[in-house]
Design an enzyme around this catalytic site. Structure first.
Site, PDB file in Angstrom:
ATOM      1  N   HIS A   1       0.860  -1.191   0.000  1.00 55.67           N
ATOM      2  CA  HIS A   1       0.000   0.000   0.000  1.00 55.67           C
ATOM      3  C   HIS A   1       0.898   1.243   0.000  1.00 55.67           C
ATOM      4  CE1 HIS A   1      -3.803   2.150   1.014  1.00 55.67           C
ATOM      5  NE2 HIS A   1      -2.979   2.983   1.632  1.00 55.67           N
TER       6      HIS A   1
ATOM      7  N   ASP B   1      -1.969 -10.313   1.177  1.00 56.80           N
ATOM      8  CA  ASP B   1      -1.204  -9.375   0.354  1.00 56.80           C
ATOM      9  C   ASP B   1      -2.175  -8.595  -0.531  1.00 56.80           C
ATOM     10  OD1 ASP B   1       0.780  -8.016  -0.916  1.00 56.80           O
ATOM     11  OD2 ASP B   1       1.620  -9.734  -1.981  1.00 56.80           O
TER      12      ASP B   1
ATOM     13  N   GLU C   1       0.635  -1.676   4.488  1.00 54.98           N
ATOM     14  CA  GLU C   1       1.196  -0.317   4.510  1.00 54.98           C
ATOM     15  C   GLU C   1       2.528  -0.289   5.256  1.00 54.98           C
ATOM     16  OE1 GLU C   1      -0.417   4.157   5.361  1.00 54.98           O
ATOM     17  OE2 GLU C   1      -0.808   2.668   6.910  1.00 54.98           O
TER      18      GLU C   1
END
Length: 368
Positions: free
Chosen positions: A262, A310, A319
């Protein structure tokens, strides 16, 4: 990115300014060979700390800010006072800073001695365990004595108890079946807390090894330093792939690592086009792997069942954060170093003047 990134001005913020002061003061020690730059960093640190200590500006930086408070809410600032004052003392040798760092008001207001489990977890919002370990370093290597000894001894004792809380045998925190300590009680993005705790644990062992101290006590139990080092090693090994998913949570390390991180820069292709803020969402929502590996980034990590997905759209899993990577890099440096036997005992104290403690005041005259 082809859109404005507005900057906000903080008119108060003892927590934010205290943390910034600590960062600049620490950097001034790192760059002390560049005298002009080091002095510039110290000047910035002292200016920020003066702002942080301004009695009229002690509202937390996030208070009432809809862009910050829901996401990066600060729970206090007395830990940043301790953290900033400690680093400024090391950077300048000005004893007013060590006097502040050992002022009984700081641990009282920050609840440093309450032994609340959450306060033993180092994070972007809680500097207490790091600050007390940093001040424990002063006691271990320089032993400044009166009038600082009583408070430094208390910081040292609490640091030892913090390390006890990380050991599974004392059942302070839950652990996953795969061997990951749950320092944030099973909430998402656990690895940043684990990495920082592993760093502090390994550093405490470095201090013990450097002074030929074999261990410390957790209540009546003597714990060898190697036990704490094993804790730190096990947690970093988990992050690097020794876990039930057999997944490295460090991008680019090993053969199996997250491919849908992310991260805007990693997920948008380099196609010579500029995308607006919302224009990049199609890449965020894509199921394709990132076109770029953000090598070295540690992701949020698995949930309490050791499972990991994932998925780019679920930032709780994928993140990366600066707060997490900082702890991971520091832990790796400590764990792959010399085990503390040749730790640099002097550079961090190079600005600290010799301690010639005055004698304590005489007792009151005896009266029959």
């Amino acid at each position: 990115m082809d859109y404005d990134r507005p900057v906000q001005t903080a008119n108060s913020g003892p927590d934010l300014a205290g943390e910034m002061a600590a960062a600049l003061a620490a950097a001034s020690i790192v760059f002390q060979d560049n005298t002009a730059y080091s002095k510039k960093l110290i000047k910035g640190a002292e200016t920020l700390f003066t702002f942080a200590r301004d009695f009229g500006k002690r509202t937390p930086y996030c208070r009432g800010n809809p862009y910050i408070e829901p996401f990066y809410n600060s729970t206090g600032y007395f830990d940043e006072y301790m953290w900033g004052a400690a680093w400024l003392f090391y950077a300048t040798g000005n004893k007013s800073y060590i006097s502040l760092a050992t002022n009984p008001g700081l641990p009282k207001n920050s609840k440093a001695f309450y032994m609340i489990p959450d306060l033993s977890v180092p994070s972007w919002d809680n500097k207490l365990p790091a600050a007390m370990l940093l001040l424990t370093r002063l006691r271990i290597f320089l032993s400044p004595g009166y009038p600082y000894e009583d408070m430094l001894k208390s910081y040292h004792n609490v640091t030892g108890l913090t390390m006890c809380s990380y050991l599974q045998q004392f059942h302070v925190f839950n652990w996953t079946k795969g061997g990951l300590i749950q320092l944030n009680h099973g909430k998402p993005q656990s690895l940043q807390y684990v990495a920082n705790a592993a760093f502090l644990a390994s550093l405490f062992v470095d201090y013990m090894n450097a002074t030929s101290i074999p261990g410390w006590y957790c209540g009546p139990n003597f714990i060898r330093a190697e036990t704490l080092r094993s804790f730190a090693t096990s947690q970093i090994n988990y992050i690097l792939g020794k876990n039930p998913m057999k997944m490295s949570y460090l991008v680019g390390y090993g053969t199996k690592f997250p491919k849908h991180v992310h991260h805007r820069g990693a997920s948008i292709p380099n196609d010579n086009k500029k995308y607006s803020c919302t224009g990049g969402w199609k890449w965020r929502d894509s199921r394709n792997p990132n076109p770029h590996n953000i090598t070295g980034a540690m992701v949020g990590g698995p949930i309490r069942t050791d499972n990991f997905q994932d998925i780019r759209t679920n930032y709780n899993y994928t993140e990366p954060t600066l707060a997490g990577n900082a702890g991971l890099v520091a832990a790796l440096v400590s764990l792959t170093g010399s085990g503390g036997m040749s730790i640099d005992k002097n550079t961090i104290f190079s600005a600290v003047p010799p301690f010639y403690p005055p004698s304590p005041p005489p007792p009151a005259p005896w009266k029959p």
